[in-house]
Design a protein around this motif. Structure first.
Motif, PDB file in Angstrom:
ATOM      1  N   PHE A  38      -2.374  37.718 -34.491  1.00 42.04           N
ATOM      2  CA  PHE A  38      -2.152  36.457 -34.082  1.00 42.04           C
ATOM      3  C   PHE A  38      -0.504  36.184 -34.175  1.00 42.04           C
ATOM      4  CE2 PHE A  38      -1.362  31.906 -35.406  1.00 42.04           C
ATOM      5  CZ  PHE A  38      -1.989  31.196 -34.323  1.00 42.04           C
ATOM      6  N   LEU A  42       1.554  35.014 -30.766  1.00 38.83           N
ATOM      7  CA  LEU A  42       2.210  33.563 -30.630  1.00 38.83           C
ATOM      8  C   LEU A  42       3.685  34.282 -30.274  1.00 38.83           C
ATOM      9  CD1 LEU A  42       2.167  30.694 -31.200  1.00 38.83           C
ATOM     10  CD2 LEU A  42       2.376  30.978 -33.621  1.00 38.83           C
ATOM     11  N   GLU A  45       3.771  34.916 -26.553  1.00 45.99           N
ATOM     12  CA  GLU A  45       3.553  33.716 -25.569  1.00 45.99           C
ATOM     13  C   GLU A  45       5.074  33.084 -25.435  1.00 45.99           C
ATOM     14  OE1 GLU A  45       1.515  32.826 -23.460  1.00 45.99           O
ATOM     15  OE2 GLU A  45      -0.165  34.219 -23.833  1.00 45.99           O
ATOM     16  N   LEU A  49       7.510  31.943 -22.454  1.00 45.48           N
ATOM     17  CA  LEU A  49       7.442  30.504 -21.948  1.00 45.48           C
ATOM     18  C   LEU A  49       8.236  30.144 -21.070  1.00 45.48           C
ATOM     19  CD1 LEU A  49       5.511  27.885 -22.443  1.00 45.48           C
ATOM     20  CD2 LEU A  49       7.490  27.096 -24.193  1.00 45.48           C
ATOM     21  N   ALA A  52       7.965  31.702 -17.872  1.00 45.59           N
ATOM     22  CA  ALA A  52       6.668  31.349 -17.020  1.00 45.59           C
ATOM     23  C   ALA A  52       6.700  30.109 -16.481  1.00 45.59           C
ATOM     24  CB  ALA A  52       5.656  31.654 -17.796  1.00 45.59           C
ATOM     25  N   ILE A  53       7.207  29.265 -16.932  1.00 43.16           N
ATOM     26  CA  ILE A  53       7.409  27.624 -16.548  1.00 43.16           C
ATOM     27  C   ILE A  53       8.587  27.316 -16.012  1.00 43.16           C
ATOM     28  CG2 ILE A  53       6.756  25.316 -17.503  1.00 43.16           C
ATOM     29  CD1 ILE A  53       4.430  27.142 -17.804  1.00 43.16           C
ATOM     30  N   THR A  63       5.527  23.379 -14.159  1.00 44.05           N
ATOM     31  CA  THR A  63       4.789  24.032 -13.198  1.00 44.05           C
ATOM     32  C   THR A  63       5.010  25.780 -13.569  1.00 44.05           C
ATOM     33  OG1 THR A  63       4.064  24.380 -11.113  1.00 44.05           O
ATOM     34  CG2 THR A  63       6.224  24.057 -11.190  1.00 44.05           C
ATOM     35  N   GLU A  64       4.104  26.503 -12.978  1.00 49.90           N
ATOM     36  CA  GLU A  64       4.135  27.886 -13.067  1.00 49.90           C
ATOM     37  C   GLU A  64       5.140  28.342 -12.403  1.00 49.90           C
ATOM     38  OE1 GLU A  64       0.897  30.728 -14.984  1.00 49.90           O
ATOM     39  OE2 GLU A  64       0.584  28.427 -14.501  1.00 49.90           O
ATOM     40  N   ARG A  97       0.098  15.196 -18.409  1.00 52.43           N
ATOM     41  CA  ARG A  97      -1.007  15.853 -19.052  1.00 52.43           C
ATOM     42  C   ARG A  97      -2.129  14.860 -19.499  1.00 52.43           C
ATOM     43  NH1 ARG A  97      -1.800  20.932 -21.420  1.00 52.43           N
ATOM     44  NH2 ARG A  97      -3.268  20.865 -22.873  1.00 52.43           N
TER      45      ARG A  97
ATOM     46  N   PRO B   3       0.189  24.053 -16.345  1.00 56.72           N
ATOM     47  CA  PRO B   3       0.118  25.753 -16.138  1.00 56.72           C
ATOM     48  C   PRO B   3      -0.329  26.493 -17.274  1.00 56.72           C
ATOM     49  CG  PRO B   3       2.413  24.515 -15.873  1.00 56.72           C
ATOM     50  CD  PRO B   3       1.267  23.261 -16.272  1.00 56.72           C
ATOM     51  N   ASN B   4      -0.875  27.608 -16.890  1.00 58.19           N
ATOM     52  CA  ASN B   4      -1.624  28.553 -17.749  1.00 58.19           C
ATOM     53  C   ASN B   4      -0.896  29.031 -19.018  1.00 58.19           C
ATOM     54  OD1 ASN B   4      -4.096  28.557 -16.532  1.00 58.19           O
ATOM     55  ND2 ASN B   4      -3.597  30.021 -15.259  1.00 58.19           N
ATOM     56  N   ALA B   5       0.373  29.161 -18.904  1.00 58.76           N
ATOM     57  CA  ALA B   5       1.144  29.651 -20.065  1.00 58.76           C
ATOM     58  C   ALA B   5       1.129  28.288 -21.078  1.00 58.76           C
ATOM     59  CB  ALA B   5       2.484  29.873 -19.480  1.00 58.76           C
ATOM     60  N   LEU B   6       1.436  27.261 -20.641  1.00 58.96           N
ATOM     61  CA  LEU B   6       1.377  26.188 -21.470  1.00 58.96           C
ATOM     62  C   LEU B   6       0.119  25.908 -22.077  1.00 58.96           C
ATOM     63  CD1 LEU B   6       3.212  23.123 -19.508  1.00 58.96           C
ATOM     64  CD2 LEU B   6       3.834  24.235 -21.702  1.00 58.96           C
ATOM     65  N   ASP B   7      -1.032  26.046 -21.428  1.00 59.46           N
ATOM     66  CA  ASP B   7      -2.189  25.787 -22.105  1.00 59.46           C
ATOM     67  C   ASP B   7      -2.614  26.914 -23.252  1.00 59.46           C
ATOM     68  OD1 ASP B   7      -3.126  23.483 -20.876  1.00 59.46           O
ATOM     69  OD2 ASP B   7      -3.872  24.590 -19.133  1.00 59.46           O
ATOM     70  N   ARG B   8      -2.177  28.250 -22.941  1.00 55.81           N
ATOM     71  CA  ARG B   8      -2.639  29.168 -23.950  1.00 55.81           C
ATOM     72  C   ARG B   8      -1.717  29.019 -25.071  1.00 55.81           C
ATOM     73  NH1 ARG B   8      -1.375  32.721 -19.305  1.00 55.81           N
ATOM     74  NH2 ARG B   8       0.455  33.332 -20.154  1.00 55.81           N
ATOM     75  N   LEU B   9      -0.566  28.516 -25.090  1.00 56.61           N
ATOM     76  CA  LEU B   9       0.402  28.295 -26.194  1.00 56.61           C
ATOM     77  C   LEU B   9      -0.125  27.186 -26.967  1.00 56.61           C
ATOM     78  CD1 LEU B   9       2.947  29.609 -27.561  1.00 56.61           C
ATOM     79  CD2 LEU B   9       4.311  28.148 -26.029  1.00 56.61           C
ATOM     80  N   ILE B  10      -0.754  26.005 -26.337  1.00 57.46           N
ATOM     81  CA  ILE B  10      -1.260  24.819 -26.867  1.00 57.46           C
ATOM     82  C   ILE B  10      -2.447  25.442 -27.866  1.00 57.46           C
ATOM     83  CG2 ILE B  10      -2.270  22.830 -26.655  1.00 57.46           C
ATOM     84  CD1 ILE B  10      -0.458  22.148 -24.379  1.00 57.46           C
ATOM     85  N   LEU B  12      -2.859  28.131 -29.085  1.00 57.15           N
ATOM     86  CA  LEU B  12      -2.349  29.117 -30.266  1.00 57.15           C
ATOM     87  C   LEU B  12      -2.174  28.103 -31.367  1.00 57.15           C
ATOM     88  CD1 LEU B  12      -0.712  31.979 -28.428  1.00 57.15           C
ATOM     89  CD2 LEU B  12      -2.803  32.339 -29.753  1.00 57.15           C
ATOM     90  N   PHE B  13      -1.382  27.164 -31.005  1.00 60.77           N
ATOM     91  CA  PHE B  13      -0.907  26.321 -31.977  1.00 60.77           C
ATOM     92  C   PHE B  13      -1.996  25.479 -32.617  1.00 60.77           C
ATOM     93  CE2 PHE B  13       3.614  26.844 -30.390  1.00 60.77           C
ATOM     94  CZ  PHE B  13       4.445  26.982 -31.574  1.00 60.77           C
ATOM     95  N   VAL B  28       4.740  22.187 -28.247  1.00 66.38           N
ATOM     96  CA  VAL B  28       4.566  23.110 -27.055  1.00 66.38           C
ATOM     97  C   VAL B  28       6.014  22.424 -26.039  1.00 66.38           C
ATOM     98  CG1 VAL B  28       3.785  24.331 -25.036  1.00 66.38           C
ATOM     99  CG2 VAL B  28       2.734  24.252 -27.249  1.00 66.38           C
TER     100      VAL B  28
END
Lengths: 205, 205
Positions: A38, A42, A45, A49, A52-53, A63-64, A97, B3-10, B12-13, B28
């Protein structure tokens, strides 16, 4: 008395919004007790971050990233099914969001990057207001409405007033989100200002 | 829409204790808005955490790893100035941090790794109770007191009762932290059980 690596990580978590010293301790001990994979996930990612953004070149939202392009348009700005004649002006990318989750709004966004707050040193020049005006100007009267989705606070009110003045020469309608009692709220517990706004903004039923 | 990278990190948190979906989003976006070096530092510390920290071979608390030794003793167990005749039994390593911050206790610790909770599948064999008994046994009557610093909950009470029975044949005094009204508390708002314990545990003034 606690190991340094723990203290360092707790200090870092304390810097995150809404996390105090006790919560940070709980979180770090939780990570330590959990499967090491885990912490690795973490860590990976977090490290990736910012690569990727990136910011959308049109609205300023997140955005990606696309390594092939320098100017990236986000999934909303590049979507032809969205109503590009309505721009929702928001304080930060996070508000996008929240509004998207509401599934009510089908237009596009513009992220200001803050609110006017002279006492905190945030002047109109520090926000992407010029970019918003250029965007409306370059759209050749294609933009019909600007919805100001700013917090009903002093800073939000100041910013809304400033934007209204700046946009008054353009053939766009400038509106602001309704302010009043939240759904499920109780008149007994509502503050005077909110109650006053509810009265002034009352609608026919 | 995000974006996916944001969703993945959220996501995890969200798995961390005390952090819900909204807080995770806020965190995030805060990291994204902050200097990228913060994310890098947090990532590096997380990635190195499990390598830097290991369990103390005596008490089971967390301590800095030492690559030269396989069995590491923590800073408290290896400190000759601590009172090794008093062992404070705690549920988790995090409790050690809290008690150390209080600067009241000068003895050593023993981490149980949980509390007896049959409904959740935690039996005495799952805790380091055998290790505690072996520790007392091997100390050749050098240990005088075992302080049970367990939460005043059903699980804490059950575990305290079990430990008391297990330790009754040893020449050690088994005590438990006082339970009653917290300092600054108000009798009006205290629950019945706590009030009852305050009465039973009343002390002469």
């Amino acid at each position: 008395m606690t190991p340094n690596a723990l203290d360092r990580l707790i200090a870092l978590f304390c810097k995150l919004p809404g996390i105090g010293k006790k919560s940070a301790g709980r979180i770090v001990y939780h990570i330590l007790d959990a499967n090491p994979s885990f912490a690795e996930t973490l860590s990976r990612e977090l490290s990736g971050l910012h690569k990727a953004i990136c910011r959308c070149s049109v609205c300023g939202g997140f955005t990606e990233s696309n390594p092939a392009q320098k100017q990236v348009e986000c999934i909303i700005c590049s979507n032809p099914d969205r109503d590009h004649s309505v721009i929702c002006v928001i304080e930060s990318a996070q508000d996008m969001r929240v509004i998207e989750e509401g599934r009510e709004f089908v237009g596009v966004y513009h992220v200001l990057g803050g609110l006017i707050a002279p006492l905190e040193g945030v002047d109109p020049e520090n926000l992407s207001i010029g970019k918003l005006i250029a965007r409306i100007h370059n759209a050749n009267n294609q933009i019909k409405e600007i919805i100001l989705a700013l917090n009903p606070t002093i800073e939000g009110d100041t910013t809304a007033l400033y934007l209204q003045k700046q946009l008054k020469d353009f053939p766009v309608e400038v509106t602001r989100l309704a302010s009043g009692m939240p759904v499920g709220g109780n008149i007994e517990y509502i503050d005077k200002l909110t109650l006053s706004r509810s009265f002034r903004g009352r609608t026919r039923i």
